[in-house]
Design a protein around this motif. Sequence first.
Motif, PDB file in Angstrom:
ATOM      1  N   ASP A   1       0.823  -1.215   0.000  1.00 11.12           N
ATOM      2  CA  ASP A   1       0.000   0.000   0.000  1.00 11.12           C
ATOM      3  C   ASP A   1       0.856   1.264   0.000  1.00 11.12           C
ATOM      4  O   ASP A   1       0.769   2.105   0.895  1.00 11.12           O
ATOM      5  N   CYS A   2       1.661   1.396  -1.040  1.00 10.90           N
ATOM      6  CA  CYS A   2       2.554   2.548  -1.161  1.00 10.90           C
ATOM      7  C   CYS A   2       1.744   3.841  -1.272  1.00 10.90           C
ATOM      8  O   CYS A   2       0.917   3.982  -2.174  1.00 10.90           O
ATOM      9  N   PRO A   3       1.971   4.821  -0.393  1.00 16.94           N
ATOM     10  CA  PRO A   3       1.191   6.060  -0.455  1.00 16.94           C
ATOM     11  C   PRO A   3       1.701   7.086  -1.447  1.00 16.94           C
ATOM     12  O   PRO A   3       0.965   7.992  -1.839  1.00 16.94           O
TER      13      PRO A   3
ATOM     14  N   GLU B   1      -5.661   5.960  -7.311  1.00 18.83           N
ATOM     15  CA  GLU B   1      -4.922   6.297  -6.108  1.00 18.83           C
ATOM     16  C   GLU B   1      -3.642   5.456  -6.038  1.00 18.83           C
ATOM     17  O   GLU B   1      -3.666   4.279  -6.406  1.00 18.83           O
ATOM     18  N   PRO B   2      -2.535   6.072  -5.580  1.00 17.46           N
ATOM     19  CA  PRO B   2      -2.355   7.444  -5.113  1.00 17.46           C
ATOM     20  C   PRO B   2      -2.502   8.467  -6.255  1.00 17.46           C
ATOM     21  O   PRO B   2      -1.873   8.300  -7.319  1.00 17.46           O
TER      22      PRO B   2
ATOM     23  N   TRP C   1       3.407   9.529  -0.950  1.00 12.89           N
ATOM     24  CA  TRP C   1       3.100  10.845  -0.397  1.00 12.89           C
ATOM     25  C   TRP C   1       4.207  11.869  -0.641  1.00 12.89           C
ATOM     26  O   TRP C   1       3.959  13.073  -0.655  1.00 12.89           O
TER      27      TRP C   1
END
Length: 336
Positions: A204-206, A251-252, A208
Amino acid sequence: MSATILTEHLAVRFARIALGHVRREYPNKPDHTLAGPQDARTPRELHPVFYGSYDWHSCVHSYWLLARLLRRHPRSDAADEIRALFDEQLVTGKIAAECAYLAAPTARGFKRPYGWGWLLKLAAELSSLDETRWRERLAPLADIFAQRFRDFLPLATYPVRVGTHFNTAFGLGMAADYAAATQDDAFSTLLRETAQRWYGADEDCPAWGEPSGDDFQSSALIEAECMRRVLAPDEFLRWFDRFLPRLAGCEPATLFHPATVTDRSDGKIAHLDGLNLSRAWCWRALARALPEADARRPMLLDAAQRHLDVGLPHIAGDYMGEHWLASFAVLAIDDD
């Protein structure tokens, strides 16, 4: 949205750009450690093959670009110029001098891992050409960098996840192409096991932190592209579903929006043109790894083309981008 292809016209355009700077010695940004006054030498003296294109690694991947264009369009208007360049530069004496540079203790970490990967990518591309002499002459230099990977990877406890030259996933992926081209199963195994050790548990790489102000790679997408290259297809798909589980919902979100470039005369800001091109490369490759019926596949291909459309108009114009961006454009359009 139709996909861009590497037409002969586009190939000649890219070739002219690269031929215009691979032997342009200045401006130059050497990555060179001086152990004494005897080491204060010009770029051409330090690197008789790869002295142009502003820096060593950009010159190496510009040679890769020219080799790829020669393979794709061997009778183009630029093909004879490419062959003449290779015949002049990829010769035994000059390659020996490049090897000798690496023997100095101060050069142990020279261009690790970005330049290492690109040199091996060049060697792999030369092995695909009908002309064998260039591959054979480059082989001693490729052998050195392959061995440097073999020596370094067992020592590297942690990966480097930045969006610049130090990203380890990029180097592994390029080295994997060389290992495949040379049928070096032991090297392939080392690369695969290292990638699994570094990235296999990621979920679940964000994304960010993307993009940062001088990225030219997406740390998320280049990791995925590395894993695609080193894992078996089914194994990769299982890993990919865990790594980016929300792709169906775009997403992301940051990964789907091309970066904005405000000043192409600033070398760091100009990196963001490369980010758009390298994202296009990764999205395209990842899409094609998915099953035909996968609903994510057209989404990823669309994202690839949107990033390419934003980046492609800016590969020339200011030398801060012109000395390297065409290579990433060809990765985005035509990487195997």
